[in-house]
Design a protein around this motif. Structure first.
Motif, PDB file in Angstrom:
ATOM      1  N   LEU A 150      -5.492  15.906  -6.245  1.00  0.00           N
ATOM      2  CA  LEU A 150      -4.845  16.329  -7.487  1.00  0.00           C
ATOM      3  C   LEU A 150      -5.550  15.744  -8.705  1.00  0.00           C
ATOM      4  N   ALA A 151      -5.950  14.486  -8.603  1.00  0.00           N
ATOM      5  CA  ALA A 151      -6.646  13.836  -9.721  1.00  0.00           C
ATOM      6  C   ALA A 151      -7.941  14.575 -10.037  1.00  0.00           C
ATOM      7  N   ALA A 152      -8.643  14.999  -8.996  1.00  0.00           N
ATOM      8  CA  ALA A 152      -9.911  15.705  -9.194  1.00  0.00           C
ATOM      9  C   ALA A 152      -9.692  17.108  -9.758  1.00  0.00           C
ATOM     10  N   ARG A 153      -8.715  17.857  -9.199  1.00  0.00           N
ATOM     11  CA  ARG A 153      -8.490  19.227  -9.643  1.00  0.00           C
ATOM     12  C   ARG A 153      -7.920  19.298 -11.053  1.00  0.00           C
ATOM     13  N   LEU A 154      -7.083  18.339 -11.414  1.00  0.00           N
ATOM     14  CA  LEU A 154      -6.509  18.334 -12.767  1.00  0.00           C
ATOM     15  C   LEU A 154      -7.449  17.696 -13.788  1.00  0.00           C
ATOM     16  N   ILE A 188      -4.671  10.502  -0.082  1.00  0.00           N
ATOM     17  CA  ILE A 188      -5.707  11.550  -0.029  1.00  0.00           C
ATOM     18  C   ILE A 188      -5.335  12.765  -0.889  1.00  0.00           C
ATOM     19  N   PRO A 189      -4.100  13.315  -0.782  1.00  0.00           N
ATOM     20  CA  PRO A 189      -3.749  14.424  -1.689  1.00  0.00           C
ATOM     21  C   PRO A 189      -3.664  13.987  -3.152  1.00  0.00           C
ATOM     22  N   ALA A 190      -3.368  12.709  -3.397  1.00  0.00           N
ATOM     23  CA  ALA A 190      -3.350  12.201  -4.772  1.00  0.00           C
ATOM     24  C   ALA A 190      -4.754  12.257  -5.365  1.00  0.00           C
ATOM     25  N   LEU A 197       0.839  -1.208   0.000  1.00  0.00           N
ATOM     26  CA  LEU A 197       0.000   0.000   0.000  1.00  0.00           C
ATOM     27  C   LEU A 197       0.867   1.249   0.000  1.00  0.00           C
ATOM     28  N   TYR A 198       1.969   1.211   0.740  1.00  0.00           N
ATOM     29  CA  TYR A 198       2.883   2.351   0.767  1.00  0.00           C
ATOM     30  C   TYR A 198       3.511   2.563  -0.607  1.00  0.00           C
ATOM     31  N   PHE A 199       3.867   1.479  -1.274  1.00  0.00           N
ATOM     32  CA  PHE A 199       4.443   1.549  -2.626  1.00  0.00           C
ATOM     33  C   PHE A 199       3.458   2.204  -3.596  1.00  0.00           C
ATOM     34  N   ILE A 200       2.206   1.749  -3.567  1.00  0.00           N
ATOM     35  CA  ILE A 200       1.180   2.274  -4.476  1.00  0.00           C
ATOM     36  C   ILE A 200       0.924   3.753  -4.207  1.00  0.00           C
ATOM     37  N   SER A 201       0.741   4.107  -2.927  1.00  0.00           N
ATOM     38  CA  SER A 201       0.418   5.500  -2.589  1.00  0.00           C
ATOM     39  C   SER A 201       1.565   6.442  -2.947  1.00  0.00           C
ATOM     40  N   THR A 202       2.795   6.004  -2.709  1.00  0.00           N
ATOM     41  CA  THR A 202       3.967   6.831  -3.023  1.00  0.00           C
ATOM     42  C   THR A 202       4.091   7.064  -4.520  1.00  0.00           C
ATOM     43  N   LEU A 203       3.945   6.000  -5.297  1.00  0.00           N
ATOM     44  CA  LEU A 203       4.112   6.100  -6.744  1.00  0.00           C
ATOM     45  C   LEU A 203       2.997   6.921  -7.387  1.00  0.00           C
ATOM     46  N   LEU A 204       1.764   6.723  -6.923  1.00  0.00           N
ATOM     47  CA  LEU A 204       0.634   7.455  -7.488  1.00  0.00           C
ATOM     48  C   LEU A 204       0.732   8.950  -7.171  1.00  0.00           C
ATOM     49  N   TYR A 205       1.061   9.269  -5.929  1.00  0.00           N
ATOM     50  CA  TYR A 205       1.196  10.679  -5.544  1.00  0.00           C
ATOM     51  C   TYR A 205       2.340  11.350  -6.297  1.00  0.00           C
ATOM     52  N   SER A 206       3.423  10.610  -6.488  1.00  0.00           N
ATOM     53  CA  SER A 206       4.569  11.141  -7.225  1.00  0.00           C
ATOM     54  C   SER A 206       4.206  11.423  -8.675  1.00  0.00           C
ATOM     55  N   LEU A 207       3.489  10.499  -9.301  1.00  0.00           N
ATOM     56  CA  LEU A 207       3.077  10.686 -10.702  1.00  0.00           C
ATOM     57  C   LEU A 207       2.204  11.926 -10.852  1.00  0.00           C
ATOM     58  N   LEU A 208       1.218  12.071  -9.989  1.00  0.00           N
ATOM     59  CA  LEU A 208       0.286  13.199 -10.091  1.00  0.00           C
ATOM     60  C   LEU A 208       0.970  14.525  -9.757  1.00  0.00           C
ATOM     61  N   THR A 209       1.894  14.500  -8.802  1.00  0.00           N
ATOM     62  CA  THR A 209       2.627  15.723  -8.453  1.00  0.00           C
ATOM     63  C   THR A 209       3.516  16.171  -9.609  1.00  0.00           C
TER      64      THR A 209
END
Length: 465
Positions: free
Chosen positions: A189-193, A184-186, A121-133
């Motif tokens: 970002l997905a919603a705002r973008l 949560i911030p990912a 779960l940490y791997f997924i959340s880190t990678l997804l947030y990084s991609l969107l950022t």
């Protein structure tokens, strides 16, 4: 004021307002971690996070950096770029899940036993947030990045207090809080973008080949940075013990102050470096570098001289001894800032090869020095190895950006960093504190013109207001 400086200052300011003040809250959480978790628990968590940090760029081919760089290029369709990134991180997640399953079945290492789902779960959340950022950065959506940073910090602080103090979940709660602070911030970002507008199943093979050609060498860069910042933890764990790694990991918390400032500026600088690359930017690059290094060196000097005071406030119980390892880690942060600055220029040139080569050479040197120095000097040997390898990666990048930075600026930085090292050594090991005044004065004199200019500019701004 030059519009280029205004643009850089504006972006840095937005990211500072959103992140720096809230990062302070995260920084103040350190006493909670050190009072609730044992050194072994903290060491285990840190090893898991470090392992994920290593595998993410390898398994994803560091696609997030390619997404950022090509999203800024108007010649490419952003939907193509983001879709390529999304597919690549999906493949990376599948491979990582298979690795965790394999380890769970055959028990290659028992360090992460029972925590496989949390680590996934940490791997997924880190990678997804990084991609969107990184995609938001490529779209120059700086305000959205800033708000996401605020949400991330609030989530991290709130969930840590809830899970560690109320539900007393220990290291499990620590993992869950870290994941929530990225997922949560990912989602925000997905919603705002309106990310669904940039997502399609059909992949442009030609564009994918170009993006991968750029991002693949950056895997070496990411691995090199990981080795410089994390390999010491593995070496210390194996040669001294996991508890010693827990102490070293906590020592990194004070340098987080510099790392936060570094990240805020470099995020804004990465946009400016690419945006201004085709302009007459040599003078702009040189002046910005001098100001950045002067400020970071001054901050590092102040933190070195107040390390014991900060340690008393932040480090509980057995963790207090970590103060001895902070000064050289602070110096590494200063040098890494300069390396990151040059990295943005190399990124603007799309010279990922040089970035990768410099990181690999530094990583090899770091690994060798860690093993030798830890055996000779214990935990402090790891911090010295980190500082030296940081210096090496900067020297290599400086050689490849001679057309941007004159040798005089480079030598000035080298001398200032050497004086910071002398200050750190005297602070930790000498009882003759009066001697510290000599390297302190040397640092201030080297950048006296920069400090004077900044003070003069600040006074003019205040008078206008």
């Amino acid at each position: 004021m030059d519009n280029r400086y205004k643009y850089l200052i504006k972006n840095t300011g937005i990211l500072t307002i959103s992140s720096f003040s809230t990062k302070i809250l995260t920084f103040l959480m350190v006493p909670l971690y050190t009072s609730v978790l044992t050194t072994e628990e903290y060491g285990t968590y840190d090893l898991a996070v470090s392992t994920v940090s290593l595998l993410i760029p390898i398994l994803s081919v560091n696609i997030v950096d390619g997404v950022m760089r090509y999203s800024m290029d108007s010649r490419y369709d952003r939907a193509d770029i983001f879709s390529i990134g999304l597919r690549r991180i999906s493949v990376a997640t599948f491979i990582f899940a298979a690795i965790l399953a394999f380890n769970s079945i055959f028990q290659i290492t028992s360090v992460f036993a029972g925590k496989e789902l949390l680590i996934l779960l940490y791997f997924i959340s880190t990678l997804l947030y990084s991609l969107l950022t990184q995609f938001a950065k490529g779209c120059e959506a700086v305000k959205q990045m800033a708000i996401a940073g605020i949400i991330s910090t609030i989530c991290l602080v709130g969930t840590n207090i809830l899970l560690l103090l109320v539900f007393k979940l220990g290291v499990t709660g620590f993992f869950i809080a870290s994941c929530a602070s990225q997922l949560i911030p990912a989602i925000y970002l997905a919603a705002r973008l309106k990310i669904w507008n940039y997502t399609h199943l059909k992949i442009n093979k030609q564009v994918q080949a170009e993006v991968l050609k750029y991002s693949a060498p950056l895997v070496l860069t990411a691995v090199g940075w990981w080795v410089n910042s994390a390999s010491d933890k593995y070496v210390v764990s194996f040669l001294i013990g996991v508890s010693a790694n827990g102490i070293l990991s906590v020592a990194y918390k004070i340098p987080t102050i510099l790392n936060t400032i570094q990240q805020l500026f470099l995020q804004a600088w990465q946009i400016s470096a690419v945006k201004e690359y085709n302009a007459d930017s040599k003078a702009f690059y040189q002046e910005t570098f001098q100001i950045l290094d002067a400020l970071m060196s001054l901050l590092a000097l102040g933190l070195i001289l107040t390390t014991r005071i900060l340690a008393h406030a932040l480090y509980a119980k057995d963790f207090f001894v970590a103060w001895k390892y902070v000064p050289f880690l602070l110096i590494s942060s200063v040098i890494n800032t300069a390396s990151g600055y040059l990295g943005a220029i190399l990124s603007a040139k799309k010279d990922s090869k040089t970035m990768g080569e410099s990181a690999v050479i530094s990583a090899i040197a770091n690994t060798v020095m860690n093993i030798v120095f830890v055996k000779l000097f214990g935990v402090q040997g790891a911090t010295i190895a980190t500082a030296l390898s940081s210096f090496l990666i900067f020297a290599i990048r400086a050689h490849h950006t001679q057309d941007v930075l004159p040798k005089k600026s480079i030598f000035t930085s080298f001398f200032v960093w050497l004086m910071l090292c002398v200050t750190a050594w005297l602070y930790v090991y000498s009882k003759h504190y009066i001697l510290i005044l000599i390297p302190m004065v040397a640092v201030l004199m080297c950048y006296r013109k920069v400090y004077y200019t900044l003070l003069y500019s600040a006074k003019r701004i205040i008078k206008k207001k």
